[in-house]
Design an enzyme around this catalytic site. Sequence first.
Site, PDB file in Angstrom:
ATOM      1  N   CYS A  86       0.846  -1.185   0.000  1.00 24.08           N
ATOM      2  CA  CYS A  86       0.000   0.000   0.000  1.00 24.08           C
ATOM      3  C   CYS A  86       0.888   1.243   0.000  1.00 24.08           C
ATOM      4  O   CYS A  86       1.812   1.351   0.810  1.00 24.08           O
ATOM      5  CB  CYS A  86      -0.884  -0.046   1.248  1.00 24.08           C
ATOM      6  SG  CYS A  86      -1.510   1.524   1.801  1.00 24.08           S
ATOM      7  N   GLU A  87       0.623   2.160  -0.906  1.00 28.56           N
ATOM      8  CA  GLU A  87       1.457   3.354  -0.988  1.00 28.56           C
ATOM      9  C   GLU A  87       1.247   4.317   0.175  1.00 28.56           C
ATOM     10  O   GLU A  87       2.062   5.209   0.392  1.00 28.56           O
ATOM     11  CB  GLU A  87       1.245   4.085  -2.314  1.00 28.56           C
ATOM     12  CG  GLU A  87      -0.077   4.770  -2.464  1.00 28.56           C
ATOM     13  CD  GLU A  87      -0.224   5.490  -3.797  1.00 28.56           C
ATOM     14  OE1 GLU A  87      -0.922   6.507  -3.828  1.00 28.56           O
ATOM     15  OE2 GLU A  87       0.365   5.040  -4.797  1.00 28.56           O
ATOM     16  N   HIS A  88       0.180   4.151   0.918  1.00 28.68           N
ATOM     17  CA  HIS A  88      -0.092   5.076   2.024  1.00 28.68           C
ATOM     18  C   HIS A  88       0.700   4.744   3.288  1.00 28.68           C
ATOM     19  O   HIS A  88       1.078   5.639   4.039  1.00 28.68           O
ATOM     20  CB  HIS A  88      -1.587   5.093   2.341  1.00 28.68           C
ATOM     21  CG  HIS A  88      -2.405   5.556   1.184  1.00 28.68           C
ATOM     22  ND1 HIS A  88      -3.615   4.968   0.857  1.00 28.68           N
ATOM     23  CD2 HIS A  88      -2.187   6.514   0.260  1.00 28.68           C
ATOM     24  CE1 HIS A  88      -4.105   5.569  -0.218  1.00 28.68           C
ATOM     25  NE2 HIS A  88      -3.260   6.507  -0.595  1.00 28.68           N
ATOM     26  N   GLN A 127      -5.284  -0.433  -4.480  1.00 27.35           N
ATOM     27  CA  GLN A 127      -5.981  -1.511  -5.190  1.00 27.35           C
ATOM     28  C   GLN A 127      -6.766  -0.991  -6.388  1.00 27.35           C
ATOM     29  O   GLN A 127      -6.799  -1.626  -7.441  1.00 27.35           O
ATOM     30  CB  GLN A 127      -6.912  -2.240  -4.216  1.00 27.35           C
ATOM     31  CG  GLN A 127      -7.627  -3.421  -4.828  1.00 27.35           C
ATOM     32  CD  GLN A 127      -8.422  -4.198  -3.804  1.00 27.35           C
ATOM     33  OE1 GLN A 127      -8.098  -4.211  -2.624  1.00 27.35           O
ATOM     34  NE2 GLN A 127      -9.463  -4.868  -4.247  1.00 27.35           N
ATOM     35  N   CYS A 157      -2.972  -2.590   6.338  1.00 31.34           N
ATOM     36  CA  CYS A 157      -3.114  -1.247   6.906  1.00 31.34           C
ATOM     37  C   CYS A 157      -4.482  -1.082   7.583  1.00 31.34           C
ATOM     38  O   CYS A 157      -4.642  -0.232   8.459  1.00 31.34           O
ATOM     39  CB  CYS A 157      -2.900  -0.172   5.849  1.00 31.34           C
ATOM     40  SG  CYS A 157      -4.026  -0.244   4.450  1.00 31.34           S
TER      41      CYS A 157
END
Length: 194
Positions: A86-88, A127, A157
């Site tokens: 996840c990029e966050h 996603q 996350c």
Amino acid sequence: MDLQAFEPDITKTQQIAELVRQQLQLIGENPDREGLKKTPERVGKAMQFLTKGYAEDPKVILRSALFEEDYKQMVVVKDIDFYSLCEHHILPFFGKVHIAYIPNGKVTGLSKIARVVDVFARRLQIQERMTTQIKECLQETLEPLGVMVVVEAEHLCMQMRGVQKQHAMTVTSDFTGVFNQAKTREEFMKLIRE
């Protein structure tokens, strides 16, 4: 790129390792203690593997096994396992991708479809974007009558931090062409549920 053929860049490994050492110190750990001595280097190598999709061109992969074929029925590849970050939060999300396309004179090797999933999954992702990237790559490269992609994933996350919902599953889909027809989408959904 073969799993066995992956070789991390030594310079990048060292640069990432130094940042990881700093992170370990910032959270109150001692990066020189026995259990952590090699962790920065391991993380450097792992991060390169987990993000190797940036160095790969999924269209080249599909074109490497492109064949003319007069087949106009649905081709479905389902239950393609994937792992992404996840990029966050740079935490893993993982699950299955289901893909269908209806050829328009060209087909590709089935393993190439799974490799395209890996290319997009091996990048920092969300996603929703990954679902659309897979669809667009197949549509632009194969020029089929239509493509549909469904992704089902669990996000650490959401499970390990934040709302901490252990059994939450996220489902995304995107489609083009003949899959705009409800009947065609329903046929695909029935096939992936069987």
